[in-house]
Design an enzyme around this catalytic site. Structure first.
Site, PDB file in Angstrom:
ATOM      1  N   ASP A   1       0.855  -1.196   0.000  1.00  0.00           N
ATOM      2  CA  ASP A   1       0.000   0.000   0.000  1.00  0.00           C
ATOM      3  C   ASP A   1       0.886   1.239   0.000  1.00  0.00           C
ATOM      4  O   ASP A   1       2.030   1.202   0.461  1.00  0.00           O
ATOM      5  CB  ASP A   1      -1.007  -0.017   1.163  1.00  0.00           C
TER       6      ASP A   1
ATOM      7  N   GLU B   1      -5.644   3.622   3.819  1.00  0.00           N
ATOM      8  CA  GLU B   1      -6.151   4.273   5.036  1.00  0.00           C
ATOM      9  C   GLU B   1      -7.562   4.823   4.830  1.00  0.00           C
ATOM     10  O   GLU B   1      -8.201   5.272   5.774  1.00  0.00           O
ATOM     11  CB  GLU B   1      -5.212   5.408   5.458  1.00  0.00           C
TER      12      GLU B   1
HETATM   13 ZN   LIG Z   1      -2.627   2.537   8.949  1.00  0.00          ZN
HETATM   14 ZN   LIG Z   2      -0.906   0.508   7.201  1.00  0.00          ZN
END
Ligand SMILES: [Zn+2]
Ligand SMILES: [Zn+2]
Length: 382
Positions: free
Chosen positions: A69, A129
């Protein structure tokens, strides 16, 4: 890639944290680094602010995927860093995604040179997030075209020393959902309550009632959390509040319990509407399904990690934190593990300082692991 090169990349990425779907600089940076690698076996496709990189294997009957990510958090950095602090005011890589990207690049650079037998697919995923990049990336045409047979990811773990990896089969991360409730009544003069419908009182009752769900509806042998972190209402001390909002988060160990909790919230909110003559709306915001590690994938990884001399394996407990990698694991067997980075301050903390030695530990471990799996699969041993 050499260890010092990886540290340099991590520091460069650390300086440009961007929030979900705004990872423009990050994407450009990653594309540049990827373009410097040997291109013979690579196909690179940008997807929104993320990237897919396919590595064509010599045999290519199966595909292993690895996901990193790439987004940062809306946090003002308070680390002791001088030379490579975040240059984006109010944003920080406080969840270690700068590490995740760097490790993925290190792994990719190896297999760009040493063509694997089976295919590999790298995902640089935006918006972990929030609002969530995993689910839309999973549904992307590019992903369908390169649909993997197994999928892996890691997350840095500040609480473990460098050289430690941790995971477990089954549930690793909880089901999570945001919760936003808005109540609309009728405002009025503080001295004329009989002419108004006070939403401060209604919201107070609702917050209290919400506490009964985990206490009275969830099986005590199961587990759930409802935390209300924000309650807002009214404008002035002598005016009856016309509206109020409640914001919170829900965490559960099972998908069923998440459904049950949401149904109870909806019932209680409907009761508040009747009882306090108001209108209410519920928004669940970003909600992520659990990270549920596949038994066979996890067993293969643990067996390797216990044998691999450079790391210590620890069995991880379940965590009530959320991770949208779970959406991939709903459809594709795979697993996620924790990588020890030894930071005094935890994830989402403005002072998070993961130890950079962990980058090389992870890259070396993953190269060895994928090489072994690649050979085993191609040799028909699994
Ligand atoms: Zn996080
Ligand atoms: Zn994370």
């Amino acid at each position: 890639m050499a260890a010092n090169e990886l540290v340099k990349i991590r520091r460069e990425l650390h300086q440009i944290p961007e929030l979900g779907y705004q990872e423009f600089k990050t994407q450009r940076y990653l594309l540049e680094r990827i373009s410097e690698l040997r291109q013979d076996f690579l196909t690179v496709e940008a997807w929104k602010t993320g990237i897919f990189v396919h590595v064509k294997g010599t045999v290519g009957t199966k595909t292993f995927a690895y996901r990193a990510d790439i987004d940062g958090l809306p946090i003002e950095e308070q680390t002791s860093y001088h030379d490579f602090r975040s240059q984006h005011e109010g944003a920080m890589h406080a969840c270690g995604h700068d590490f995740h990207m760097t490790i993925a690049l290190g792994l990719l650079s190896y297999f760009a040179e040493q063509q694997p037998r089976e295919n590999m697919l790298f995902l640089f995923q935006p918006a972990e997030e929030g609002p969530g990049g995993a689910l839309p990336m999973l549904e992307a045409e590019t992903f369908k075209k390169w649909w993997p047979d197994e999928m892996l990811a890691l997350h840095i773990a500040p609480e473990y020393p460098v050289g430690t990896v941790a995971t477990k089969p089954g549930l690793l991360f909880a089901n999570t959902s945001e919760l936003f409730i808005t109540l609309k009544g009728k405002g009025g003069h503080a001295a004329y309550p009989h002419t108004a419908n006070d939403m401060v009182v209604a919201a107070s009752h609702l917050v209290t009632q919400l506490q009964t769900i985990v206490a009275r509806n969830v099986n005590p042998l199961d587990a759930g959390v409802i935390t209300i972190g924000v309650i807002k209402g009214g404008t002035k001390q002598n005016i009856i509040a016309e509206s109020a909002t409640i914001e919170g988060t829900i965490r559960t160990r099972s998908i069923e319990t998440m459904k049950q909790i949401k149904a109870r919230i909806e019932a209680l909110v409907a009761g508040i509407e009747v009882g306090f003559t108001c209108r209410a709306s519920i928004d669940y915001g970003a909600n992520y399904c659990q990270v549920y590690n596949d038994e066979a994938s996890t067993a293969a990884f643990i067996e390797f990690a216990e044998r691999y001399e450079a790391v210590t394996f620890v069995r991880a407990p379940e965590a009530m934190t959320g991770e949208d990698f779970g959406y991939f694991l709903e459809k594709i067997p795979g697993m996620m593990f924790w990588l020890g980075v030894d930071s005094e301050h935890g994830l989402h903390d403005a002072r998070l300082e993961p130890k950079e030695e962990a980058i090389n530990v992870a890259v070396d471990l993953l190269i060895s692991y994928f090489k072994e799996r690649d050979q085993n699969v191609s040799a028909g041993r699994e």
